[in-house]
Design a protein around this motif. Sequence first.
Motif, PDB file in Angstrom:
ATOM      1  N   ALA A   2       0.845  -1.189   0.000  1.00  0.00           N
ATOM      2  CA  ALA A   2       0.000   0.000   0.000  1.00  0.00           C
ATOM      3  C   ALA A   2       0.883   1.243   0.000  1.00  0.00           C
ATOM      4  O   ALA A   2       1.952   1.270   0.605  1.00  0.00           O
ATOM      5  N   ALA A   3       0.374   2.296  -0.680  1.00  0.00           N
ATOM      6  CA  ALA A   3       1.165   3.506  -0.846  1.00  0.00           C
ATOM      7  C   ALA A   3       1.616   4.075   0.495  1.00  0.00           C
ATOM      8  O   ALA A   3       2.737   4.530   0.647  1.00  0.00           O
ATOM      9  N   ASN A   4       0.746   4.026   1.511  1.00  0.00           N
ATOM     10  CA  ASN A   4       1.098   4.682   2.774  1.00  0.00           C
ATOM     11  C   ASN A   4       2.089   3.882   3.609  1.00  0.00           C
ATOM     12  O   ASN A   4       2.449   4.288   4.692  1.00  0.00           O
ATOM     13  N   GLN A   5       2.517   2.725   3.099  1.00  0.00           N
ATOM     14  CA  GLN A   5       3.519   1.956   3.851  1.00  0.00           C
ATOM     15  C   GLN A   5       4.884   2.009   3.191  1.00  0.00           C
ATOM     16  O   GLN A   5       5.790   1.300   3.587  1.00  0.00           O
ATOM     17  N   ARG A   6       5.057   2.840   2.188  1.00  0.00           N
ATOM     18  CA  ARG A   6       6.335   2.872   1.472  1.00  0.00           C
ATOM     19  C   ARG A   6       7.459   3.343   2.387  1.00  0.00           C
ATOM     20  O   ARG A   6       7.290   4.263   3.191  1.00  0.00           O
ATOM     21  N   THR A   7       8.597   2.702   2.236  1.00  0.00           N
ATOM     22  CA  THR A   7       9.773   3.074   3.032  1.00  0.00           C
ATOM     23  C   THR A   7      10.878   3.528   2.075  1.00  0.00           C
ATOM     24  O   THR A   7      10.783   3.331   0.861  1.00  0.00           O
ATOM     25  N   PHE A   8      11.954   4.061   2.641  1.00  0.00           N
ATOM     26  CA  PHE A   8      13.096   4.468   1.819  1.00  0.00           C
ATOM     27  C   PHE A   8      13.617   3.270   1.023  1.00  0.00           C
ATOM     28  O   PHE A   8      13.961   3.396  -0.155  1.00  0.00           O
ATOM     29  N   THR A   9      13.658   2.105   1.654  1.00  0.00           N
ATOM     30  CA  THR A   9      14.175   0.913   0.958  1.00  0.00           C
ATOM     31  C   THR A   9      13.295   0.540  -0.239  1.00  0.00           C
ATOM     32  O   THR A   9      13.799   0.137  -1.289  1.00  0.00           O
ATOM     33  N   ASP A  10      11.980   0.691  -0.104  1.00  0.00           N
ATOM     34  CA  ASP A  10      11.084   0.429  -1.245  1.00  0.00           C
ATOM     35  C   ASP A  10      11.403   1.372  -2.402  1.00  0.00           C
ATOM     36  O   ASP A  10      11.474   0.961  -3.564  1.00  0.00           O
ATOM     37  N   ILE A  44       9.603  10.996   0.093  1.00  0.00           N
ATOM     38  CA  ILE A  44      10.494  10.164   0.920  1.00  0.00           C
ATOM     39  C   ILE A  44      11.960  10.496   0.595  1.00  0.00           C
ATOM     40  O   ILE A  44      12.812  10.525   1.478  1.00  0.00           O
ATOM     41  N   LEU A  45      12.227  10.787  -0.693  1.00  0.00           N
ATOM     42  CA  LEU A  45      13.603  11.143  -1.098  1.00  0.00           C
ATOM     43  C   LEU A  45      13.945  12.607  -0.770  1.00  0.00           C
ATOM     44  O   LEU A  45      15.067  13.045  -1.033  1.00  0.00           O
ATOM     45  N   ASP A  46      12.951  13.332  -0.247  1.00  0.00           N
ATOM     46  CA  ASP A  46      13.154  14.755   0.056  1.00  0.00           C
ATOM     47  C   ASP A  46      13.651  15.495  -1.194  1.00  0.00           C
ATOM     48  O   ASP A  46      14.619  16.274  -1.141  1.00  0.00           O
ATOM     49  N   TYR A  47      12.959  15.248  -2.313  1.00  0.00           N
ATOM     50  CA  TYR A  47      13.311  15.824  -3.625  1.00  0.00           C
ATOM     51  C   TYR A  47      12.955  17.310  -3.622  1.00  0.00           C
ATOM     52  O   TYR A  47      11.780  17.660  -3.547  1.00  0.00           O
ATOM     53  N   ARG A  48      13.981  18.159  -3.719  1.00  0.00           N
ATOM     54  CA  ARG A  48      13.762  19.585  -3.517  1.00  0.00           C
ATOM     55  C   ARG A  48      13.852  20.399  -4.807  1.00  0.00           C
ATOM     56  O   ARG A  48      13.699  21.622  -4.794  1.00  0.00           O
ATOM     57  N   ALA A  49      14.112  19.718  -5.930  1.00  0.00           N
ATOM     58  CA  ALA A  49      14.356  20.449  -7.171  1.00  0.00           C
ATOM     59  C   ALA A  49      13.200  21.375  -7.584  1.00  0.00           C
ATOM     60  O   ALA A  49      13.446  22.537  -7.928  1.00  0.00           O
TER      61      ALA A  49
END
Length: 232
Positions: A2-10, A44-49
């Motif tokens: 499920a989308a709300n369980q995504r982790t950095f490793t996923d 999750i990647l803290d993408y700031r671009a």
Amino acid sequence: MAANQRTFTDVQRTVLSAHKESTTEDKMSFYDSWSELYEQDMMILDYRAPVMVAESLAAVIHEDRDKALVLDVACGTGLVAKQLQRFGFHNFHGVDGSQEMLELARSKSIYQTLQKCVLDSELLPASSDSYDVVVIVGALSGGQVPFAILPELHRVTKRGGFVCMTTRSNTSNQLYKKQLQAVIEEMEQNGLWERITVQEIEHWEKAIAECEAEQGSTYISGTIYLYRKSRN
Ligand SMILES: C[S@@+](CC[C@H](N)C(=O)[O-])C[C@H]1O[C@@H](n2cnc3c(N)ncnc32)[C@H](O)[C@@H]1O
């Protein structure tokens, strides 16, 4: 999962799987399949671009932002246009090679037009000298949009208009970045555009490659190139 369980490793697993894709067609299929999770994963990647690019453009464009016509190349789900809206830009056209990414962008009702365009075989679907601002964010890198697209970005920009490009500065993108910069500088030397700013951003997004990432705590850097098309 499920989308709300995504982790950095996923996210790491998903993005690294794309590195195996070899053809542009494969890459577009990857983005089609990733589209629903893209925005959550980029958080999750803290993408700031997108934020950084919007701030860069707002720092140099002070007047008539509401009238400026912006082309968002490789617009994805619309993160860049959403940030530009915060600074008063309202007129957006978008192009991307992934139909599913475009559908998500369409659902936000930010763009006046959205068109599918795969940038290696196709020219931009726009007349010359049409846009006040052309942006391409998160897509100029090895295996994505070839740097041969730069003359196209320049062609569709109005004289005196702005072109804003980004690339990542991580180890695996170094060769592409060097080649990209060589084309940018050659176009500058040929008088096609002038450099406004080149900004190195230390915390671009969290590192994905195992050699660069430590449990999602390390960031890779990126670069924003802001150029202005010559008036003559
Ligand atoms: C990392 S996403 C960036 C999306 C958006 N600009 C952002 O910053 O969130 C890269 C986008 O480039 C698109 N893309 C990659 N290679 C492409 C190509 N050769 N032609 C057209 N689109 C491409 C993908 O479909 C995807 O939407």
